[in-house]
Scaffold this active site. Structure first.
Site, mmCIF file in Angstrom:
data_model
loop_
_atom_site.group_PDB
_atom_site.id
_atom_site.type_symbol
_atom_site.label_atom_id
_atom_site.label_comp_id
_atom_site.label_asym_id
_atom_site.label_seq_id
_atom_site.Cartn_x
_atom_site.Cartn_y
_atom_site.Cartn_z
ATOM 1 N N HIS A 70 11.774 2.452 25.559
ATOM 2 C CA HIS A 70 11.327 3.829 25.758
ATOM 3 C C HIS A 70 10.293 4.232 24.705
ATOM 4 C CE1 HIS A 70 12.006 8.191 24.762
ATOM 5 N NE2 HIS A 70 11.585 8.279 26.012
ATOM 6 N N GLU A 73 7.074 2.894 25.730
ATOM 7 C CA GLU A 73 6.531 3.710 26.828
ATOM 8 C C GLU A 73 5.710 4.878 26.252
ATOM 9 O OE1 GLU A 73 7.681 7.492 28.596
ATOM 10 O OE2 GLU A 73 9.360 6.229 29.236
ATOM 11 N N HIS A 74 6.259 5.552 25.242
ATOM 12 C CA HIS A 74 5.505 6.645 24.602
ATOM 13 C C HIS A 74 4.216 6.129 23.970
ATOM 14 C CE1 HIS A 74 8.322 10.280 24.160
ATOM 15 N NE2 HIS A 74 8.880 9.482 25.052
ATOM 16 N N GLU A 150 13.373 14.043 21.280
ATOM 17 C CA GLU A 150 13.748 13.880 22.691
ATOM 18 C C GLU A 150 15.242 13.584 22.797
ATOM 19 O OE1 GLU A 150 11.418 11.055 24.916
ATOM 20 O OE2 GLU A 150 12.579 11.384 26.749
#
Lengths: 446, 439
Positions: A70, A73-74, A150
């Site tokens: 993840h 991904e950012h 997040e």
């Protein structure tokens, strides 16, 4: 629809590599470097959705680096050789499009929705960041802060999110599905540039990706562009086989009690280890899919009937199962007790209802209605080609093939009442279960 | 870099894609008006009904009545009890959604061509002839109460309630349309019948239809479905004054990340400056990754996962609001950065590049919204409710393109008030206390 089918038919004559299902506006082919492409046509509006899916999710992460899939991904929205940090999304927006990305246990996907004539620009940029990201230490530091916020927002600030995280961690003894996609906080805090780049080098290559384009496009048009932008990227010859640590036999019934002062509404949650959809063998998963609907899919379901109508034990109950998963998935139940009903009473009532379902069996009318709805969903689905795109992307990144996706509706229709009962007996076994209580932590009086 | 720049420039010239939506106005034999887009390629239709007033029609002391009533519409009607209704709906493979907002009750229906008449008859019974049986009332009331209980520990919900209470005084917007534990507990069947009569009337009805149906067939359908509605319903609420003033309200809540909801007075949809305001908001905090707020608070400083601003023009009041969430020790800095950006935009407006990019985005993203029968039906109903002409879709982007740098600067100066912003912060924010904005 007739027009689209005619277009597809002529295409298939033209080029035998295209394979399309009879009732689907879907065409698939594979580029020479091994990259699979799925095209879902809908010519009603001049809009396209361009999605790139990687067969790489949190369950593919190395030990100790949870959250790196993840995090990466950012980081793909940062600089590449030709784009500055943030420029990718800025260009998409300046062309009137939206873009984003998401990461799950088995996949990471990037997508843009934009005017159809902008497809080439999207492919140019998306293929660029498949190989050419350029990370700096500054990017890493601020973006790590962002993913920590997040996690704060999604998980730390929500008692029920923390509770489900604990349930999953207890459900899986040895498989990475027990680790949250976003990562454990203490490991997220240590993620660095090497963690991100090493994941990127291993998994981001055309032979590990699936391109899914939906909307106002033709298969030939997509193929031409895909060959130009993705086709020139060499396959990664060192792409590892996707092997994960497996679950040993689960032999002990487990309980989780999660206490938090923020719990306003306590509830009982139950999960069982369950068979996923396997390529060429989706029958068990199909039976479980229908079982979840029949047992707890809504107002007419068995659990709702027993717990909310025949008795007033619960204010809400539900059963859910998601079969699209590379490895063993879960079959879940939840019961929110009515005021004055204890969690123990709610749990007992849930177990009693499930036991009586095993005796009563499947209501034939209910099964018939369910199948009717599933058939109708295929009609409604044509109004949302992006949804079809989503289904192909998630299936093809979790070990299924195009043929499996296309066979799925018929497999669901073929499920019998006996299959469903057999699936229920198979999945509902105490030794593979976790029972969780979400409890309000009573404040200490001074 | 050069490759992309060249391609980019070439493509800019071709924008924007036009959404080709051919809307017809249909008036049924009985006099009900609907907007229709014929789309025969898939054998189903989407029907969107909206009744103006929504939860704001609650009578004094009966907060939550419209909401509970809405929850009961699919719980039995005509000859069918709750489960009978659900089975009938499953049998038709149709879907009916009932949703209550502050300004409207919305019904979103989707049904197949092959059993359209039966689906319409079932939908009709839920609107015209709901049962409101005692056991169903108690069951749905229990579900509403569960939701209300959960809201009491949801930081976003706590913040929203506090902000609205400060902003809207005695107006229905000041309180949640779900009601309170006390008000919902006290509602009777008679209250629900009154709520039903208040909302379901022809004088507040708007209809959008998209799909496999002709204008003539739609006319017949409308009369079957809605012909029995009374002409008038309950009184509509008056306009509200936005009373919130600059400052900080801290609501202590034990949680690691503080949530802040902020805002002040906004701008109405009927205001001629709405388009410049929309462009301004796109630059300031409306755009997803490229807005100034996202850039300053997230990209540069990593203070949050998400920060946004949004214009909230409702029927009876308009606010300009925003939302951010940051760890308790960082929320103070996030708020300071947001105030700086508010001030900067108020003084200086936006740059020519920002104006160009925002306009390209707003015009280019417009056709992306028309992505299916249901969404198009909803857009058409929304257009009718705010009084837009039937040809609006074709002209809307011209209005965006007509916005100038001076327009945005003037509107920014009038609309944005960094000292008038009120921040409601829920959590354990370090260095923030209830009172005036920090110096």
């Amino acid at each position: 629809m007739t027009r689209m089918r005619a277009v597809l038919a002529s295409l298939m004559l033209l080029s035998p590599v295209f394979a399309a299902a009879a009732d689907d506006p879907v065409t698939t082919f594979v580029l020479d470097n091994g990259m699979q492409v799925v095209v879902v046509e809908d010519h009603r509006a001049p809009v396209v959705q361009h999605m790139l899916w990687y067969r790489a999710g949190s369950a593919d992460e190395p030990k100790g680096a949870s959250g790196v899939a993840h995090f990466l991904e950012h980081l793909l929205f940062k600089a590449t050789d030709t784009l500055e940090a943030g420029e990718f999304s800025a260009v998409v927006a300046a062309n009137g499009g939206n873009d984003n990305a998401f990461t799950s246990y088995d996949y990471t996907a990037y997508y843009q929705r934009i005017a159809a004539e902008r497809l080439e620009l999207m492919m140019g940029m998306e293929s660029d960041r498949m190989r050419n990201i350029r990370l700096t230490l500054a990017n890493i530091g601020t973006e790590r802060d962002v993913i920590i916020e997040e996690r704060n927002q999604r998980t730390e600030n929500s008692a029920s999110a923390l509770f489900s995280e604990q349930m999953r961690a207890v459900q899986y003894h040895n498989h990475r599905y027990g680790v949250p996609v976003i990562g454990w906080m203490h490991e997220m805090e240590t993620l660095d540039i090497e963690d991100a780049l090493s994941f990127y080098e291993i998994y981001y290559s055309p032979n590990n990706a699936i391109l899914v384009v939906s909307g106002d496009v033709t298969p030939e048009g997509v193929k031409e562009l895909a060959e130009k932008y993705y086709g020139v990227i060499p396959a990664n010859p060192n792409l590892p086989e996707r092997l994960r640590t497996e679950e040993p036999p689960q032999t002990a019934e487990r309980r989780v009690i999660f206490r938090d002062a923020r719990v306003a509404q306590p509830y009982v949650s139950r999960s069982y280890l369950a068979q996923e959809r396997d390529s060429g063998s989706q029958e068990d998963a199909a039976a479980l899919t229908l079982l979840a609907e029949i047992l707890g899919g809504g107002t007419t379901s068995y659990l709702t009937e027993k717990l909310q109508f025949d008795t007033q034990v619960a204010v809400y109950s539900s059963v859910y199962y998601r079969g699209t998963s590379l490895d063993d998935t879960t079959f879940n139940m939840i019961v929110v007790p009515a005021p004055g009903v204890t969690l123990q009473d709610a749990e007992d009532a849930m177990d009693a209802a499930v036991a009586s379902f095993m005796t009563d069996g499947v209501d034939a009318d209910q099964l018939a209605r369910l199948k009717k709805q599933l058939r109708a969903q295929q009609i409604y689905a044509r109004d949302n080609v992006d949804g079809i795109a989503q289904r192909y992307g998630s299936a093809l990144t979790t070990g299924l093939t195009v043929a499996d996706v296309q066979a799925w509706p018929d497999i669901l229709q073929a499920v019998t009442a006996e299959d469903i009962l057999a699936a229920a007996k198979n999945v509902i076994t105490p030794e593979t279960s976790v029972t969780g209580w979400l409890v309000k932590e009573e404040e200490q009086t001074q | 870099m050069r490759f992309f720049t060249v391609l980019f420039a070439a493509l800019i010239a071709a924008l924007p894609a036009q959404a080709e939506v051919k809307i017809q106005e249909v008036v049924s034999p009985g006099g009900i008006t609907a907007w229709l887009v014929e789309e025969p390629s898939i054998p189903f239709m989407a029907l969107e009904l909206r009744f103006r007033g929504g939860g704001s029609l609650d009578r004094t002391g009966k907060r939550g009545a419209l909401n509970l009533m809405t929850g009961l519409l699919e719980e039995g009607a005509g000859e069918l009890d709750s489960r009978g209704f659900a089975r009938a709906l499953e049998d038709l493979a149709a879907s009916f959604g009932y949703d209550l907002g502050d300004d409207a009750l919305s019904i979103s229906a989707k049904f197949l061509t092959e059993n359209r008449d039966e689906a319409v008859a079932l939908l009709r019974s839920s609107i015209i002839d709901p049962s409101f049986s005692a056991s169903d009332i108690e069951r749905v009331r229990g579900q509403v109460m569960t939701g209300l209980r959960s809201d009491t520990t949801d930081p976003d919900d706590i913040a929203g309630k506090a902000f609205n209470a400060m902003a809207f005084g005695g107006h229905p917007y000041a309180t949640s349309l779900s009601g309170t534990m006390d008000s919902v507990a006290a509602l009777t069947r008679a209250d629900l019948v009154v709520a039903h009569g208040d909302i379901f009337a022809k004088d507040r009805l708007y209809v959008g239809a998209v799909g496999d149906i002709t204008p003539t067939e739609l006319g017949v359908l409308l009369d079957q479905l809605l012909g029995e509605l009374p002409e008038t319903g309950g009184p509509q609420p008056k306009d509200a004054e936005v009373m919130i003033e600059g400052g900080v309200t801290v609501i202590e809540f034990e949680t690691p990340q503080s949530v802040a909801l902020f805002g002040h007075k906004g701008i109405g949809l009927d205001d001629p400056d709405y388009f410049p305001a929309n462009v301004l908001n796109q630059v300031l905090g409306g755009g997803s990754f490229e807005s100034r707020l996202m850039n300053e608070v997230r990209e540069k400083r990593g203070l949050t996962y998400g920060v946004s601003s949004f214009l909230l023009p409702r029927d009876h009041a308009a606010t300009y609001q925003g939302h951010v969430a940051s760890a308790n020790d960082r929320i103070g800095e996030a708020i300071a950065v947001i105030r700086d950006e508010w001030e900067k935009a108020s003084d200086q407006g936006v740059t020519p590049d920002e104006l160009r990019d925002a306009k390209t985005y707003i015009t280019g993203a417009y056709p992306l919204r028309f992505d299916g029968n249901g969404p198009i039906a909803r857009i058409m109903v929304g257009m009718q409710m705010i009084g837009l002409p039937i040809d609006y879709i074709a002209t809307r982007n011209d209005k965006v393109d007509a916005v100038t740098l001076d327009d945005v600067k003037r509107v920014a100066g009038e609309l944005l008030d960094a000292d008038g912003l009120h921040f409601v912060v829920v959590g354990k924010p370090e260095g923030l206390t209830t009172g005036p904005l920090p110096e």
